[in-house]
Design an enzyme around this catalytic site. Structure first.
Site, mmCIF file in Angstrom:
data_model
loop_
_atom_site.group_PDB
_atom_site.id
_atom_site.type_symbol
_atom_site.label_atom_id
_atom_site.label_comp_id
_atom_site.label_asym_id
_atom_site.label_seq_id
_atom_site.Cartn_x
_atom_site.Cartn_y
_atom_site.Cartn_z
ATOM 1 C CB THR A 1 -0.872 -0.131 1.157
ATOM 2 O OG1 THR A 1 -1.413 1.166 1.395
ATOM 3 C CG2 THR A 1 -0.038 -0.253 2.644
ATOM 4 C CG ASP A 2 -1.048 5.041 -0.932
ATOM 5 O OD1 ASP A 2 -1.736 4.144 -0.025
ATOM 6 O OD2 ASP A 2 -1.801 5.811 -1.786
ATOM 7 C CD GLU A 3 -3.349 3.151 4.498
ATOM 8 O OE1 GLU A 3 -2.982 3.264 5.551
ATOM 9 O OE2 GLU A 3 -4.356 3.418 3.973
ATOM 10 C CE1 TYR B 1 -3.344 -2.765 5.880
ATOM 11 C CE2 TYR B 1 -3.447 -0.511 5.403
ATOM 12 C CZ TYR B 1 -3.378 -1.524 4.850
ATOM 13 O OH TYR B 1 -3.332 -2.060 3.471
ATOM 14 C CE LYS C 1 0.006 -4.614 3.092
ATOM 15 N NZ LYS C 1 -0.297 -5.997 2.576
HETATM 16 P P1 NAD Z 1 -9.720 -7.434 2.351
HETATM 17 O O1 NAD Z 1 -9.694 -7.055 3.808
HETATM 18 O O2 NAD Z 1 -10.884 -7.072 1.515
HETATM 19 O O3 NAD Z 1 -9.263 -8.923 2.165
HETATM 20 C C1 NAD Z 1 -8.368 -9.673 2.791
HETATM 21 C C2 NAD Z 1 -8.312 -11.037 2.621
HETATM 22 O O4 NAD Z 1 -7.392 -11.816 3.212
HETATM 23 C C3 NAD Z 1 -9.952 -11.695 3.121
HETATM 24 O O5 NAD Z 1 -10.388 -12.512 2.232
HETATM 25 C C4 NAD Z 1 -9.345 -12.265 4.319
HETATM 26 O O6 NAD Z 1 -10.049 -13.488 4.429
HETATM 27 C C5 NAD Z 1 -7.849 -12.733 4.041
HETATM 28 N N1 NAD Z 1 -7.319 -13.124 5.157
HETATM 29 C C6 NAD Z 1 -6.981 -12.387 6.283
HETATM 30 N N2 NAD Z 1 -6.137 -12.705 7.155
HETATM 31 C C7 NAD Z 1 -5.739 -14.006 6.410
HETATM 32 C C8 NAD Z 1 -4.656 -15.057 6.966
HETATM 33 N N3 NAD Z 1 -4.193 -15.016 7.996
HETATM 34 N N4 NAD Z 1 -4.712 -16.218 5.913
HETATM 35 C C9 NAD Z 1 -5.239 -16.251 4.963
HETATM 36 N N5 NAD Z 1 -5.978 -15.327 4.326
HETATM 37 C C10 NAD Z 1 -6.329 -14.239 5.106
HETATM 38 O O7 NAD Z 1 -8.261 -6.578 1.729
HETATM 39 P P2 NAD Z 1 -8.421 -5.888 0.131
HETATM 40 O O8 NAD Z 1 -8.645 -4.400 0.650
HETATM 41 O O9 NAD Z 1 -8.604 -6.785 -0.538
HETATM 42 O O10 NAD Z 1 -6.776 -5.978 0.416
HETATM 43 C C11 NAD Z 1 -5.882 -6.681 -0.266
HETATM 44 C C12 NAD Z 1 -4.352 -6.276 -0.081
HETATM 45 O O11 NAD Z 1 -4.381 -5.281 -0.780
HETATM 46 C C13 NAD Z 1 -3.782 -6.155 1.320
HETATM 47 O O12 NAD Z 1 -2.541 -6.571 1.480
HETATM 48 C C14 NAD Z 1 -3.888 -4.507 1.482
HETATM 49 O O13 NAD Z 1 -2.786 -4.319 2.246
HETATM 50 C C15 NAD Z 1 -3.717 -4.331 0.092
HETATM 51 N N6 NAD Z 1 -4.168 -2.957 -0.387
HETATM 52 C C16 NAD Z 1 -5.129 -2.520 -0.416
HETATM 53 C C17 NAD Z 1 -5.659 -1.463 -0.782
HETATM 54 C C18 NAD Z 1 -7.207 -1.012 -0.552
HETATM 55 O O14 NAD Z 1 -7.437 0.224 -1.034
HETATM 56 N N7 NAD Z 1 -8.115 -1.657 -0.008
HETATM 57 C C19 NAD Z 1 -4.775 -0.387 -1.531
HETATM 58 C C20 NAD Z 1 -3.297 -0.809 -1.407
HETATM 59 C C21 NAD Z 1 -2.997 -2.192 -1.129
HETATM 60 O O1 TDX Z 2 -16.991 6.017 7.492
HETATM 61 C C1 TDX Z 2 -15.956 6.658 7.120
HETATM 62 N N1 TDX Z 2 -15.545 8.072 6.965
HETATM 63 C C2 TDX Z 2 -14.482 8.498 6.558
HETATM 64 O O2 TDX Z 2 -14.560 9.753 6.341
HETATM 65 C C3 TDX Z 2 -14.887 5.771 6.696
HETATM 66 C C4 TDX Z 2 -14.937 4.271 7.007
HETATM 67 C C5 TDX Z 2 -13.691 6.288 6.339
HETATM 68 N N2 TDX Z 2 -13.555 7.571 6.190
HETATM 69 C C6 TDX Z 2 -12.362 8.304 5.774
HETATM 70 C C7 TDX Z 2 -11.021 7.862 6.373
HETATM 71 C C8 TDX Z 2 -10.045 7.964 5.231
HETATM 72 O O3 TDX Z 2 -9.483 9.597 4.964
HETATM 73 O O4 TDX Z 2 -12.185 8.004 4.323
HETATM 74 C C9 TDX Z 2 -11.017 7.712 3.946
HETATM 75 C C10 TDX Z 2 -10.880 6.401 3.405
HETATM 76 O O5 TDX Z 2 -10.909 5.567 4.513
HETATM 77 P P1 TDX Z 2 -10.741 3.852 4.440
HETATM 78 O O6 TDX Z 2 -11.619 3.226 3.413
HETATM 79 O O7 TDX Z 2 -10.778 3.326 5.766
HETATM 80 O O8 TDX Z 2 -9.192 3.656 3.765
HETATM 81 P P2 TDX Z 2 -7.748 3.960 4.263
HETATM 82 O O9 TDX Z 2 -7.748 4.242 5.479
HETATM 83 O O10 TDX Z 2 -7.512 5.267 3.207
HETATM 84 O O11 TDX Z 2 -7.155 2.775 3.466
HETATM 85 C C11 TDX Z 2 -7.522 2.122 2.444
HETATM 86 O O12 TDX Z 2 -6.579 2.270 1.457
HETATM 87 C C12 TDX Z 2 -5.190 2.031 1.646
HETATM 88 C C13 TDX Z 2 -7.403 0.641 2.723
HETATM 89 O O13 TDX Z 2 -8.371 0.179 3.684
HETATM 90 C C14 TDX Z 2 -6.141 0.080 2.890
HETATM 91 O O14 TDX Z 2 -6.212 -1.229 3.057
HETATM 92 C C15 TDX Z 2 -5.235 0.378 1.872
HETATM 93 O O15 TDX Z 2 -3.933 0.089 2.242
#
Ligand code: NAD
Ligand code: TDX
Length: 332
Positions: A121-123, A148, A152
């Site tokens: 992630t960019d975080e 988190y 990562k």
């Molecule tokens: P998500 O929470 O929707 O999915 C995570 C999945 O991992 C789920 O299916 C869960 O059951 C599985 N999981 C959790 N713990 C596990 C374990 N111990 N063993 C096996 N499976 C397990 O998450 P997401 O948003 O799809 O994110 C997926 C990946 O992408 C993560 O590594 C996250 O850091 C990265 N990522 C997410 C975003 C975003 O915006 N959501 C952005 C950049 C990177």
């Molecule tokens: O109800 C809400 N109201 C609100 O204002 C929620 C749930 C979030 N927010 C804000 C917090 C953040 O500034 O919205 C923005 C996005 O929040 P999230 O969806 O929780 O994402 P963020 O914390 O930015 O992280 C996401 O992007 C990077 C993913 O959850 C991570 O897994 C990924 O690494």
């Protein structure tokens, strides 16, 4: 044709990548997923059984991981605890899955010499000021803020060390915020869409000035596949689609697209340590590997995402009330 092992393939982005492999390649896929609260069989159970199979198990369980890694050509590691707010309430599963789980996988790919791609992630880079002209690049120093993002960041550093010290054939990608179908309703965009579909109001943390750099999950998947096919081993690639929008604007767009007044939302308690702004410079990926995003228009992508949640209520309804009860208990 290769055999892919995709961890976390029943989650939001992992399932998108599995679908992408089925539609755009002839590879077979084994999903390894623990099916935590965030994993959902229904996100992949329409895919052809001769191409995709699911193993329910933990990435931190070496006895499960070892034989699976031995029997596959490529490992793509999506599995993680992924929600910042949860990591503030209880960091322990984040340390266990994101750090220990990555370590267990790395030891297995080291033993078997397997190609490994790490999803991050960019975080990990911390946050930027609103008026900072700079964006994150592959050279930006790590500076994570939350439990988190720190786990990562730690997992990325493990991958770098295993690549350098043991020659593990690895690449890493750090992507910005994803949106699209199958995203859990705890996350910002699906939470607001489903609140409105439920007759409720969006909930904005603080003043809502925080900026996220949105990318459609389909574009994330095409970038990951491109890196696996053509990326240089040992390298990191940032993935982004120039999609910076502040949270208040996103909420107003959701309301407008749903036919509601643009100010029909609530301000709620801000997130502790809330990162202000993320912004990705994806020049390396674009210039070196020729990748480009297909979703240029965030509002159009948001409109189709709203349609998906309207049409797939059976997918998200079972989670909705529990998630909202959790948020309500913490004033959000
Ligand atoms: P998500 O929470 O929707 O999915 C995570 C999945 O991992 C789920 O299916 C869960 O059951 C599985 N999981 C959790 N713990 C596990 C374990 N111990 N063993 C096996 N499976 C397990 O998450 P997401 O948003 O799809 O994110 C997926 C990946 O992408 C993560 O590594 C996250 O850091 C990265 N990522 C997410 C975003 C975003 O915006 N959501 C952005 C950049 C990177
Ligand atoms: O109800 C809400 N109201 C609100 O204002 C929620 C749930 C979030 N927010 C804000 C917090 C953040 O500034 O919205 C923005 C996005 O929040 P999230 O969806 O929780 O994402 P963020 O914390 O930015 O992280 C996401 O992007 C990077 C993913 O959850 C991570 O897994 C990924 O690494």
């Amino acid at each position: 044709m290769s055999a892919f092992l995709v961890t976390g393939g029943a989650g939001f982005i992992g399932s998108n990548f599995v679908r992408h492999l089925v539609e755009h390649t002839d590879h077979t896929v084994t999903v390894l997923d623990k099916l935590t609260y965030a994993g959902n069989r229904a996100s992949i159970d329409d895919l052809p059984a001769e191409r995709v199979s699911l193993v329910v198990g933990d990435v931190a369980d070496a006895a499960v991981v070892g034989p699976l890694v031995r029997d596959h050509d490529v490992v793509v590691h999506y599995a993680a605890e992924s929600h910042n707010d949860n990591s503030l309430n209880d960091p322990s599963p984040f340390v266990q899955t994101n750090l220990v789980g990555t370590y267990v996988l790395l030891e297995a790919v080291r033993e078997h010499g397997t190609r490994y791609h790490h999803i991050s992630t960019d975080e990990v880079y911390g946050d930027l000021e609103l008026d900072d002209p700079a964006r994150f690049t592959e050279e930006t120093p790590y500076n994570p803020s939350s439990p988190y993002s720190s786990t990562k960041a730690g997992s990325d550093l493990l991958v770098r060390a295993w690549a350098r010290s043991f020659g593990v054939p690895a690449t890493i990608s750090n992507c910005s915020n994803n949106y699209g179908p199958y995203q859990h309703v705890e996350k910002f965009i699906p939470r607001q869409i489903t609140n409105v579909l439920d007759g409720g109001r969006p909930k904005l943390y603080g003043a809502g000035l925080n900026v996220r750099d949105w990318i459609h999950a389909d574009d994330h998947s095409s970038a990951v596949l491109r890196i696996i096919e053509a990326g240089r081993l040992g390298e990191t690639y940032l993935i982004g689609a120039d999609g910076e929008v502040d949270n208040k604007t996103v909420v107003e767009m959701v309301l407008r697209l749903c036919g509601q007044p643009a100010d029909a939302y609530d301000h709620v308690t801000d997130r502790a340590g809330h990162d202000l702004r993320y912004a990705i410079d994806s020049t390396k990926l674009r210039d070196e590997l020729g990748w480009a995003p297909q979703f240029g228009d965030f509002e159009a992508g948001l409109a189709t995402t709203i349609d998906w949640y309207r049409d797939h209520q059976e997918w998200w309804r079972p989670q909705k009330s529990g998630v909202e009860a959790m948020y309500a208990a913490q004033g959000q």
